[in-house]
Design an enzyme around this catalytic site. Structure first.
Site, PDB file in Angstrom:
ATOM      1  N   ARG A 217      24.052   8.952 -13.053  1.00  0.00           N
ATOM      2  CA  ARG A 217      22.974   8.023 -13.462  1.00  0.00           C
ATOM      3  C   ARG A 217      21.527   8.636 -13.900  1.00  0.00           C
ATOM      4  O   ARG A 217      21.207   8.290 -15.187  1.00  0.00           O
ATOM      5  CB  ARG A 217      22.836   6.758 -12.662  1.00  0.00           C
ATOM      6  CG  ARG A 217      24.174   5.761 -12.532  1.00  0.00           C
ATOM      7  CD  ARG A 217      23.838   4.449 -11.803  1.00  0.00           C
ATOM      8  NE  ARG A 217      23.171   3.553 -12.335  1.00  0.00           N
ATOM      9  CZ  ARG A 217      23.102   2.341 -11.901  1.00  0.00           C
ATOM     10  NH1 ARG A 217      23.499   2.199 -10.744  1.00  0.00           N
ATOM     11  NH2 ARG A 217      22.259   1.486 -12.657  1.00  0.00           N
TER      12      ARG A 217
ATOM     13  N   HIS B  32      30.213   2.352 -19.850  1.00  0.00           N
ATOM     14  CA  HIS B  32      28.866   2.135 -18.926  1.00  0.00           C
ATOM     15  C   HIS B  32      28.781   0.816 -18.330  1.00  0.00           C
ATOM     16  O   HIS B  32      27.862   0.133 -19.046  1.00  0.00           O
ATOM     17  CB  HIS B  32      27.414   2.767 -19.919  1.00  0.00           C
ATOM     18  CG  HIS B  32      26.673   3.040 -19.030  1.00  0.00           C
ATOM     19  ND1 HIS B  32      26.438   4.129 -18.165  1.00  0.00           N
ATOM     20  CD2 HIS B  32      25.353   2.417 -18.614  1.00  0.00           C
ATOM     21  CE1 HIS B  32      25.402   4.236 -17.549  1.00  0.00           C
ATOM     22  NE2 HIS B  32      24.667   3.248 -17.709  1.00  0.00           N
TER      23      HIS B  32
ATOM     24  N   TYR C 202      18.407  -8.208 -33.128  1.00  0.00           N
ATOM     25  CA  TYR C 202      17.817  -8.058 -34.425  1.00  0.00           C
ATOM     26  C   TYR C 202      17.650  -6.749 -34.723  1.00  0.00           C
ATOM     27  O   TYR C 202      17.572  -6.533 -36.034  1.00  0.00           O
ATOM     28  CB  TYR C 202      16.047  -8.680 -34.178  1.00  0.00           C
ATOM     29  CG  TYR C 202      16.307 -10.111 -33.503  1.00  0.00           C
ATOM     30  CD1 TYR C 202      16.783 -11.129 -34.349  1.00  0.00           C
ATOM     31  CD2 TYR C 202      15.575 -10.244 -32.410  1.00  0.00           C
ATOM     32  CE1 TYR C 202      16.456 -12.346 -33.880  1.00  0.00           C
ATOM     33  CE2 TYR C 202      15.363 -11.661 -32.118  1.00  0.00           C
ATOM     34  CZ  TYR C 202      15.741 -12.651 -32.765  1.00  0.00           C
ATOM     35  OH  TYR C 202      15.931 -14.057 -32.444  1.00  0.00           O
TER      36      TYR C 202
END
Length: 743
Positions: free
Chosen positions: A29, A75, A119
């Site tokens: 990670r 993930h 967006y």
């Protein structure tokens, strides 16, 4: 089925579990891989975009689609971490080489966050497709199962440029962190080529190619001489300064314009920088600044400081470097995962790992290409031989009952099940020995391949295949030939994507600020019951003495160079510099003490406030709700820490009083059940500030002290109890640790 209890040492189990967790965070990670310079979340996001076909020459796709697909396939750690990684890879002010082409609001250098993922849109950059994801179809890297083993993902991307140096890395793991600065793309390519030509190159020689970090925000690296040691060890501190230009203004005045900022100032630190300048002006640390405006835009940073006429520009620059983020430190710790474990590496070591990886992926690539060309060669040779005996093959096909018989004839020369019109054809057919692939290709061959031009094209294609095989075999057999191929590709990337260096590197003198000598004077400290504090001149106080005493809870005279001690009910003491308090007009409101020290008005209440000079020259008495008493030498509170423990408290206890004491003072304790006990100060032992103290009064069940009074010698103090006044100085002086008297 029999069940059994396995006994395990708890500490061993916890140790193993913690180590497993730590390694999971480190490797899976938080830290990048030295080979591709990417963290798992970045690698998976780029690969998912590649799989979705969101190429640089294709339309943008919604970020939410990319995030959702990445989370569902590769993930499973939450959408916020994936979107954050996507956003950072698209921000040209954070990355030397953005890997994602973002469309929409992807945040700003001043700390504005990106718009929600629903967006914004994104697609791969051209360089990402060419240098980071190319050749994935050529078996150049290993693919591993995803988290639920329903998909395959690359263990590492076949990145052809040293991304760990180009884009740098930041990450916090368990017990370790990485912080690698970005570098100039063209310089890093030159460094890799230099290493490939001379593997024995040292750090000093490498730095003739890679001069130092190249931050996307520009700026100036001020400690050039420290860079060799940093690149040798992989750790160190880089001093970065913003770039300042001086412009002429009206009336002979000048402007100081900050056009580039330190990399560490990105985000909220720009606002903090402006606030720090305001504070310098407010505290009169400088009187040269008339106005401050932030004129930054998409074109770049432009922070303008309007200066008064005749301003000392050099002194002001030094002040800004010393007191604000205009000069900052970038801590370097070049930590990455190498060979499956975290390792701190120097510059040469990182390039060495990268070059080794390049040879590995090049070897696998050309082995795959060679195998494909060998397959093509086999088929092409079969088709060429077939064209030479096409009449015989047509006769075999016409005389065969099925494909199996025809293929058996072509491969093994077996003519048992085939009818020939011409006996000589049977003899010729028995001599055929095509391979399995060749036979299949002949059976699938279209008649148009027999046209003369098609045969010529086949012959030309065969010649090209032979040439490719020779080239690939040469590359695989000779390391120098493979190095030439890798270098040629690196040079093409440099030509296409290289740019000029943005960050200057120099040895600059340390900023020195001549501290203004403060003239010591007496001031009056005023603090109201709400915790707003200020200082005024002694003459101002004398003119407003009656009002000041009535409106404020604490009023005392102190030196402007002194400190103020604030003791709280939680047993803490907070220190405030008198100079940090606003000084001036009597009617000014002052500032909350929360703003100038670590006092937390939501968690604690102030019990006693005095100057450090007053505290340090006296003994202090501490009294708590549970009737614990002690005397402490005030000199113990002369400390440098802004907050220190003034006393130790038992669970559930609180400080009721803190006060300086004089000889012959007495102390009166009053409980909630109206029990009173007066004792001499001599009965209270002197202890260290870290002690709890001794019991001052025996309390009944569910009783506690509500007030503690310190009576000065000869002073009179009255308190009201159930409608009648009690004179505390007339109470009998008793012994400590007794019940007292009921009133």
């Amino acid at each position: 089925m029999e069940q059994s209890i396995i006994r395990t040492e708890y500490s061993e189990l916890m140790q193993k579990s913690y180590i497993d967790y730590a390694m999971s965070v480190i490797v899976a990670r938080a830290l990048p891989d030295v080979r591709d310079g990417l963290k798992p979340v970045q690698r998976r996001t780029l690969y998912d975009m590649y799989e979705l076909g969101i190429r640089f020459d294709k339309p943008y796709r919604k970020s939410a689609r990319i995030v959702g697909d990445t989370m569902g396939k590769y993930h499973p750690h939450g959408d916020s971490s994936i979107y954050e990684a996507l956003v950072v890879m698209a921000q040209d002010f954070k990355r030397g080489l953005p890997l994602v082409d973002g469309h929409g609001n992807f945040g700003s250098i001043e700390g504005d966050g990106a718009a929600a993922m629903r967006y914004t849109e994104a697609r791969l950059q051209k360089v990402t497709q060419e240098a980071y994801l190319a050749d994935l179809d050529k078996d150049v890297v290993d693919f591993v199962p995803n988290f639920d083993e329903t998909e395959k993902e690359p263990a590492v991307l076949p990145v052809k440029v040293p991304n760990l140096l180009i884009n740098g890395a930041e990450g916090i793991a368990v017990g370790m962190a990485t912080s690698i600065p970005p570098h100039n793309f063209a310089e890093v390519i030159d460094g890799v080529i230099a290493y490939m030509k001379n593997p024995d190159i040292n750090t000093a020689e490498m730095m003739t190619y890679i001069q130092g970090p190249d931050f996307p925000t520009g700026g100036i690296i001020a400690n050039k001489d420290d860079l060799p040691a940093i690149y040798e060890s992989g750790t160190g501190k880089i001093k970065i300064r913003g770039k300042v230009e001086i412009e002429k203004g009206k009336g002979g005045k000048e402007r100081m314009v900050i056009t580039e900022i330190p990399y560490t100032m990105i985000g909220a630190n720009i606002g903090k920088f402006l606030n720090d300048i305001y504070n310098l002006v407010e505290t009169k640390a400088t009187t040269d600044i008339v106005d401050i405006t932030n004129q930054s835009s998409k074109e770049g940073i432009r922070i303008v400081l309007d200066l008064k006429k005749g301003a000392d520009i050099e002194a002001l620059e030094n002040l800004l470097y010393k007191k604000t983020k205009l000069e900052d430190t970038f801590g370097v710790n070049m930590l990455a995962v190498a060979d499956g474990k975290p390792e701190t590496m120097g510059l040469i070591s990182i390039i060495k790992h990268h070059v080794k990886f390049q040879y590995e992926i090049a070897t696998r690539k050309y082995q795959t290409l060679l195998a494909k060309e060998m397959d093509k060669k086999e088929i092409q040779e079969g088709l060429i031989r077939a064209c030479n005996v096409i009449d015989l093959i047509i006769e075999i096909l016409r005389g065969s009952r099925n494909v199996k018989d025809a293929k058996a004839c072509l491969i093994e020369g077996n003519t048992d099940n085939i009818q020939f019109k011409n006996p000589s054809s049977k003899i010729m057919a028995q001599q055929l020995h095509f391979t399995e692939r060749q036979a299949q290709a002949i059976l699938e061959m279209r008649l148009q391949k027999l046209i003369g031009l098609e045969i010529e094209a086949l012959m030309k294609e065969h010649d090209e295949t032979i040439e490719n095989i020779s080239k690939y075999e040469d590359i695989l057999e000779h390391r120098s030939a493979m190095a030439k191929v890798i270098i040629k590709e690196l040079q093409s990337f440099k030509k296409a994507y290289g740019r000029e260096r943005r960050t200057e590197i120099a040895n600059l003198k340390e900023a020195v600020v001549a501290e203004k000598k403060i003239e010591e004077q007496d001031v009056v400290f005023l603090m109201d019951r709400f915790g707003y504090a200020k200082t005024v001149d002694t003459s101002v106080y004398e003119r407003n003495r009656e009002t000041a005493d009535a409106e404020n809870r604490y009023v005392f005279t102190c030196k402007n160079t002194d400190k103020i001690c604030v003791f709280t009910d939680k047993g803490q003491m907070h220190l405030i510099k008198v100079l940090d308090l606003p000084y001036g007009k009597f009617r000014d409101k002052g500032t909350p003490i929360d703003n100038v020290c670590n006092y937390d008005s939501k968690e604690e209440s102030f019990i006693y406030v005095s100057s450090l000079e007053e505290v340090s020259t006296h003994r202090l008495v501490f009294g708590t709700k549970q009737a614990m008493l002690k005397l402490v030498d005030g000199a113990e509170f002369v400390v440098s820490k802004r907050t220190t423990a003034a006393t130790k408290l038992s669970e559930g206890d609180e400080v009721l009083t803190v006060s300086t004491v004089e000889e012959n003072d007495t102390l009166v304790m009053c409980s909630k059940k109206d029990m009173f006990l007066r004792i001499d100060m001599e009965q209270i032992p002197q202890k260290k500030k870290t002690a709890v103290g001794v019991r001052g009064m025996k309390l009944g069940a569910e009783d506690e002290l509500k007030n503690i009074y310190v009576l000065r010698d000869g002073a009179n103090k009255e308190v009201e109890v159930k409608g009648k006044m009690i004179a505390l100085n007339r109470l009998h002086v008793g012994n400590r640790d007794t019940k007292g008297v009921k009133k």
